[in-house]
Enzyme design. Sequence first.
Site, PDB file in Angstrom:
ATOM      1  N   HIS A  80      -6.768  -5.827   2.618  1.00 35.86           N
ATOM      2  CA  HIS A  80      -5.451  -5.113   3.279  1.00 35.86           C
ATOM      3  C   HIS A  80      -4.914  -6.138   4.317  1.00 35.86           C
ATOM      4  CE1 HIS A  80      -6.329  -0.621   2.437  1.00 35.86           C
ATOM      5  NE2 HIS A  80      -7.473  -1.373   2.125  1.00 35.86           N
ATOM      6  N   HIS A 102      -9.751  -5.828  -3.084  1.00 33.41           N
ATOM      7  CA  HIS A 102      -8.623  -5.985  -2.575  1.00 33.41           C
ATOM      8  C   HIS A 102      -8.744  -6.258  -0.906  1.00 33.41           C
ATOM      9  CE1 HIS A 102      -9.776  -1.587  -2.473  1.00 33.41           C
ATOM     10  NE2 HIS A 102      -9.149  -1.631  -1.346  1.00 33.41           N
ATOM     11  N   GLU A 115     -12.427   3.278  -1.477  1.00 32.23           N
ATOM     12  CA  GLU A 115     -11.618   4.220  -2.654  1.00 32.23           C
ATOM     13  C   GLU A 115     -11.318   3.701  -3.950  1.00 32.23           C
ATOM     14  OE1 GLU A 115      -6.923   5.817  -2.353  1.00 32.23           O
ATOM     15  OE2 GLU A 115      -7.995   5.357  -0.258  1.00 32.23           O
ATOM     16  N   ASP A 143       0.808  -1.358   0.018  1.00 39.18           N
ATOM     17  CA  ASP A 143       0.040   0.085  -0.030  1.00 39.18           C
ATOM     18  C   ASP A 143       0.898   1.286   0.015  1.00 39.18           C
ATOM     19  OD1 ASP A 143      -1.907   2.261   1.020  1.00 39.18           O
ATOM     20  OD2 ASP A 143      -3.326   0.530   1.094  1.00 39.18           O
ATOM     21  N   ILE A 144       0.631   2.267  -0.821  1.00 47.40           N
ATOM     22  CA  ILE A 144       1.414   3.343  -1.148  1.00 47.40           C
ATOM     23  C   ILE A 144       1.221   4.279   0.072  1.00 47.40           C
ATOM     24  CG2 ILE A 144      -0.022   4.846  -2.246  1.00 47.40           C
ATOM     25  CD1 ILE A 144       3.494   3.988  -3.340  1.00 47.40           C
TER      26      ILE A 144
END
Length: 135
Positions: free
Chosen positions: A94, A92, A87, A28-29
């Site tokens: 996490h 996805h 978002e 994750d960025i």
Amino acid sequence: MTIFTRIAQGEIPSYKCAENDEFYAFLDINPLVKGHTLCIPRREVDYIFDMDDDEIARFQTFAKHVAQAIKAAFPCIKVGQAVLGLEVPHAHIHLVPMQSERDMNFANPKQSFTADEMQAAADAILAEYRRITES
Ligand code: AMP
């Protein structure tokens, strides 16, 4: 095409942590902690709970292997798993190495690491993922 599809196809750069034919994992960025990783299906599907039973089982198995790799690379109490998807409209999972339950609070300020630190974190997870899945 979603941003995550473009990441899985290598069109947009990412810090790769794991992959197979069907799924891809990358850092994750805007991480909650170092090692915060996202797992995605290569196939475009917005909502994880629209996946059929077999696909979500394979996805969860992939995420399990990535979580084991994260725990080996980043000593932690446990790896937490969360699904938000508010978002980015591409399913996805996490995965967050936790030292306490506070690490899973998505309202926390996000952390920032240098590109070298991110690359080293991804490389460490990828090495463990390969060790786990190729043994
Ligand atoms: P959510 O859809 O609410 O689960 O949040 C999407 C997550 O994707 C956030 O934690 C973002 O930091 C992360 N994210 C968005 N764009 C990128 C990107 N290009 N590379 C890595 N992570 C991203």
